[in-house]
Design a protein around this motif. Structure first.
Motif, PDB file in Angstrom:
ATOM      1  N   MET A   1       0.952  -1.203  -0.054  1.00 12.84           N
ATOM      2  CA  MET A   1       0.094  -0.062   0.083  1.00 12.84           C
ATOM      3  C   MET A   1       0.934   1.255  -0.236  1.00 12.84           C
ATOM      4  O   MET A   1       0.564   2.294  -0.602  1.00 12.84           O
ATOM      5  CB  MET A   1      -0.815  -0.009   1.103  1.00 12.84           C
ATOM      6  N   LEU A   2       1.988   1.192   0.714  1.00 14.14           N
ATOM      7  CA  LEU A   2       2.836   2.427   0.905  1.00 14.14           C
ATOM      8  C   LEU A   2       3.882   2.391  -0.298  1.00 14.14           C
ATOM      9  O   LEU A   2       4.681   3.404  -0.338  1.00 14.14           O
ATOM     10  CB  LEU A   2       3.520   2.499   2.266  1.00 14.14           C
ATOM     11  N   GLU A   3       3.770   1.493  -1.314  1.00 17.62           N
ATOM     12  CA  GLU A   3       5.013   1.455  -2.366  1.00 17.62           C
ATOM     13  C   GLU A   3       4.726   2.497  -3.191  1.00 17.62           C
ATOM     14  O   GLU A   3       3.508   2.923  -3.708  1.00 17.62           O
ATOM     15  CB  GLU A   3       4.735   0.249  -3.155  1.00 17.62           C
ATOM     16  N   ASN A   4       5.765   3.414  -3.533  1.00 11.47           N
ATOM     17  CA  ASN A   4       5.874   4.671  -4.326  1.00 11.47           C
ATOM     18  C   ASN A   4       5.090   5.765  -3.843  1.00 11.47           C
ATOM     19  O   ASN A   4       4.893   6.717  -4.274  1.00 11.47           O
ATOM     20  CB  ASN A   4       5.439   4.361  -5.492  1.00 11.47           C
ATOM     21  N   ILE A   5       4.665   5.760  -2.246  1.00 11.55           N
ATOM     22  CA  ILE A   5       3.820   6.860  -1.701  1.00 11.55           C
ATOM     23  C   ILE A   5       4.819   7.814  -1.054  1.00 11.55           C
ATOM     24  O   ILE A   5       5.705   7.158  -0.511  1.00 11.55           O
ATOM     25  CB  ILE A   5       2.812   6.169  -0.894  1.00 11.55           C
ATOM     26  N   LYS A   6       4.603   9.115  -1.527  1.00 11.35           N
ATOM     27  CA  LYS A   6       5.599  10.082  -0.789  1.00 11.35           C
ATOM     28  C   LYS A   6       5.035  10.878   0.202  1.00 11.35           C
ATOM     29  O   LYS A   6       5.379  11.553   1.099  1.00 11.35           O
ATOM     30  CB  LYS A   6       5.927  11.007  -2.005  1.00 11.35           C
ATOM     31  N   ALA A   7       3.731  10.666   0.365  1.00  6.71           N
ATOM     32  CA  ALA A   7       3.068  11.559   1.388  1.00  6.71           C
ATOM     33  C   ALA A   7       1.721  10.915   1.932  1.00  6.71           C
ATOM     34  O   ALA A   7       1.014  10.214   0.972  1.00  6.71           O
ATOM     35  CB  ALA A   7       2.560  13.110   0.835  1.00  6.71           C
ATOM     36  N   VAL A   8       1.178  10.790   3.165  1.00 12.17           N
ATOM     37  CA  VAL A   8       0.352  10.354   3.629  1.00 12.17           C
ATOM     38  C   VAL A   8      -0.701  11.471   4.108  1.00 12.17           C
ATOM     39  O   VAL A   8      -0.119  12.281   4.919  1.00 12.17           O
ATOM     40  CB  VAL A   8       0.465   9.100   4.639  1.00 12.17           C
ATOM     41  N   ILE A   9      -1.984  11.629   3.996  1.00 14.80           N
ATOM     42  CA  ILE A   9      -2.780  12.518   4.195  1.00 14.80           C
ATOM     43  C   ILE A   9      -4.134  12.070   5.211  1.00 14.80           C
ATOM     44  O   ILE A   9      -4.626  10.926   4.362  1.00 14.80           O
ATOM     45  CB  ILE A   9      -3.178  13.409   3.125  1.00 14.80           C
ATOM     46  N   PHE A  10      -4.090  12.218   6.308  1.00 11.60           N
ATOM     47  CA  PHE A  10      -5.276  11.883   7.072  1.00 11.60           C
ATOM     48  C   PHE A  10      -6.318  12.881   7.198  1.00 11.60           C
ATOM     49  O   PHE A  10      -6.108  14.088   7.416  1.00 11.60           O
ATOM     50  CB  PHE A  10      -4.738  11.502   8.490  1.00 11.60           C
ATOM     51  N   ASP A  11      -7.872  12.197   7.320  1.00  3.87           N
ATOM     52  CA  ASP A  11      -8.900  12.967   7.784  1.00  3.87           C
ATOM     53  C   ASP A  11      -8.732  13.007   9.488  1.00  3.87           C
ATOM     54  O   ASP A  11      -7.881  12.163   9.797  1.00  3.87           O
ATOM     55  CB  ASP A  11     -10.134  12.234   7.453  1.00  3.87           C
ATOM     56  N   LEU A  12      -9.413  13.474  10.153  1.00  2.32           N
ATOM     57  CA  LEU A  12      -9.272  13.260  11.562  1.00  2.32           C
ATOM     58  C   LEU A  12     -10.210  12.618  12.263  1.00  2.32           C
ATOM     59  O   LEU A  12      -9.975  11.512  12.561  1.00  2.32           O
ATOM     60  CB  LEU A  12      -9.168  15.117  12.193  1.00  2.32           C
ATOM     61  N   ASP A 151     -10.504  20.131  -3.120  1.00  2.71           N
ATOM     62  CA  ASP A 151     -10.005  21.287  -2.583  1.00  2.71           C
ATOM     63  C   ASP A 151      -9.040  21.189  -1.319  1.00  2.71           C
ATOM     64  O   ASP A 151      -7.740  21.569  -1.363  1.00  2.71           O
ATOM     65  CB  ASP A 151     -10.674  22.477  -2.197  1.00  2.71           C
ATOM     66  N   VAL A 152      -9.477  20.838  -0.236  1.00  3.29           N
ATOM     67  CA  VAL A 152      -8.709  20.541   1.111  1.00  3.29           C
ATOM     68  C   VAL A 152      -7.426  19.369   0.690  1.00  3.29           C
ATOM     69  O   VAL A 152      -6.425  19.585   1.256  1.00  3.29           O
ATOM     70  CB  VAL A 152      -9.614  19.956   2.219  1.00  3.29           C
ATOM     71  N   TYR A 153      -7.825  18.363  -0.147  1.00  6.72           N
ATOM     72  CA  TYR A 153      -6.556  17.580  -0.052  1.00  6.72           C
ATOM     73  C   TYR A 153      -5.668  18.022  -1.212  1.00  6.72           C
ATOM     74  O   TYR A 153      -4.356  17.771  -0.934  1.00  6.72           O
ATOM     75  CB  TYR A 153      -7.023  16.173  -0.728  1.00  6.72           C
ATOM     76  N   LEU A 154      -6.137  18.762  -2.180  1.00  4.38           N
ATOM     77  CA  LEU A 154      -5.218  19.474  -3.157  1.00  4.38           C
ATOM     78  C   LEU A 154      -4.055  20.541  -2.304  1.00  4.38           C
ATOM     79  O   LEU A 154      -2.708  20.541  -2.506  1.00  4.38           O
ATOM     80  CB  LEU A 154      -5.779  19.872  -4.332  1.00  4.38           C
ATOM     81  N   LYS A 155      -4.827  21.135  -1.507  1.00  4.77           N
ATOM     82  CA  LYS A 155      -4.055  22.248  -0.741  1.00  4.77           C
ATOM     83  C   LYS A 155      -3.090  21.535   0.424  1.00  4.77           C
ATOM     84  O   LYS A 155      -1.929  22.296   0.499  1.00  4.77           O
ATOM     85  CB  LYS A 155      -5.073  23.187   0.141  1.00  4.77           C
ATOM     86  N   THR A 156      -3.419  20.447   0.921  1.00  2.00           N
ATOM     87  CA  THR A 156      -2.387  19.796   1.796  1.00  2.00           C
ATOM     88  C   THR A 156      -1.404  19.376   0.910  1.00  2.00           C
ATOM     89  O   THR A 156      -0.358  19.337   1.424  1.00  2.00           O
ATOM     90  CB  THR A 156      -3.275  18.801   2.481  1.00  2.00           C
ATOM     91  N   ALA A 157      -1.439  18.651  -0.171  1.00  4.65           N
ATOM     92  CA  ALA A 157      -0.418  18.115  -1.068  1.00  4.65           C
ATOM     93  C   ALA A 157       0.284  19.248  -1.539  1.00  4.65           C
ATOM     94  O   ALA A 157       1.538  19.126  -1.517  1.00  4.65           O
ATOM     95  CB  ALA A 157      -1.006  17.400  -2.242  1.00  4.65           C
ATOM     96  N   LYS A 165      -0.693  12.414  -7.171  1.00  2.00           N
ATOM     97  CA  LYS A 165      -0.775  11.190  -7.594  1.00  2.00           C
ATOM     98  C   LYS A 165       0.305  10.323  -6.462  1.00  2.00           C
ATOM     99  O   LYS A 165       0.228   9.132  -6.678  1.00  2.00           O
ATOM    100  CB  LYS A 165      -0.091  10.756  -8.948  1.00  2.00           C
ATOM    101  N   ASP A 166       1.036  11.090  -5.613  1.00  2.00           N
ATOM    102  CA  ASP A 166       1.993  10.469  -4.946  1.00  2.00           C
ATOM    103  C   ASP A 166       1.597  10.030  -3.329  1.00  2.00           C
ATOM    104  O   ASP A 166       2.364   9.966  -2.488  1.00  2.00           O
ATOM    105  CB  ASP A 166       3.347  11.081  -4.880  1.00  2.00           C
ATOM    106  N   CYS A 167       0.053  10.630  -3.362  1.00  2.00           N
ATOM    107  CA  CYS A 167      -0.483  10.546  -2.151  1.00  2.00           C
ATOM    108  C   CYS A 167      -1.291   9.515  -1.823  1.00  2.00           C
ATOM    109  O   CYS A 167      -2.017   9.085  -2.468  1.00  2.00           O
ATOM    110  CB  CYS A 167      -0.988  12.171  -1.763  1.00  2.00           C
ATOM    111  N   LEU A 168      -1.253   9.179  -0.394  1.00  2.00           N
ATOM    112  CA  LEU A 168      -2.308   8.253   0.025  1.00  2.00           C
ATOM    113  C   LEU A 168      -3.115   8.821   1.010  1.00  2.00           C
ATOM    114  O   LEU A 168      -2.675   9.273   2.105  1.00  2.00           O
ATOM    115  CB  LEU A 168      -1.430   6.948   0.462  1.00  2.00           C
TER     116      LEU A 168
END
Length: 219
Positions: A1-12, A151-157, A165-168
């Motif tokens: 799941m984490l292969e080639n992932i550069k960032a992980v973004i969580f909801d709270l 919007d909120v995910y794009l701003k965090t990225a 594309k590199d975010c999970l």
């Protein structure tokens, strides 16, 4: 799941912390204080709020229930009601702390994209001693459109300086899952008692589904 992932973004809420029950409790108590009848199907009412930002939710309450208080007064009351619960009654989801440490060890950037208020997000992270793990925090109040818009995910990225594309993404409800997918990111749905009746929809929308974060660590 984490292969080639550069960032992980969580909801709270419902994703990093087991708190969705708390907001249901606060809604019931808040409306009760105002002498307003609670919607008969409180679960359906809660689902109607999914994806709304903190201010947007206050606007919704003010209009729906004809509340005389200002938006700032409504939000201030909710923050006061939530702070103690976040500090003393809301636990981290199973495996969160260990997963955050693993992401740090892998040099994967970590962010939060939440519909909650920035003030309460900081309360939660401080209460659990995990604030240091997060490189960027964005709320739906800080972008033009709330979830399921991306919007909120794009701003965090953007804040993490990582391509979408590199975010999970980790999310607990359909609106959030769709926001992550609409941002062009991979999404893992997290099991939560609050959204149990939406499980089939969550599995359909997401790329992955986990019951807890130990599952990711054991892959």
């Amino acid at each position: 799941m984490l292969e080639n992932i550069k960032a992980v973004i969580f909801d709270l809420d419902g994703t990093l912390v087991d708190s969705m029950w708390m907001w249901k409790s606060i809604d019931v108590e808040y409306l009760g204080r105002k002498g307003i009848a609670v919607p008969e199907d409180i679960q359906a009412f809660q689902e109607e709020l999914e994806g709304m930002g903190f201010t947007e939710t206050a606007v919704f309450f003010k209009n729906r229930f004809q509340i005389e208080d200002s938006l700032e007064e409504i939000k201030k009351t909710w923050i006061f009601m939530a702070e103690e619960k976040y500090c003393n009654e809301v636990p981290l989801k199973a495996g969160v702390r260990e997963f955050l440490e693993e992401l740090r060890n892998r040099n994967i950037r970590i962010g939060i994209s939440s519909s909650n208020s920035r003030e309460l997000i900081q309360v939660v992270l401080k209460a659990h001693g995990i604030a240091e793990y997060f490189d960027c925090i964005t709320t739906c109040c800080e972008v033009p459109n709330s979830k399921p818009a991306p919007d909120v995910y794009l701003k965090t990225a953007e804040g993490l300086q990582v391509e979408p594309k590199d975010c999970l993404v980790f999310e607990d409800v359909p609106m959030g899952i769709m926001a992550g997918k609409n941002a062009g990111m991979q999404v893992c749905a997290v099991e939560d008692a609050y959204s149990k009746r939406q499980e089939a929809e969550k599995r359909r929308l997401a790329d992955y589904y986990i019951e807890d974060y130990y599952e990711v660590l054991n892959l």
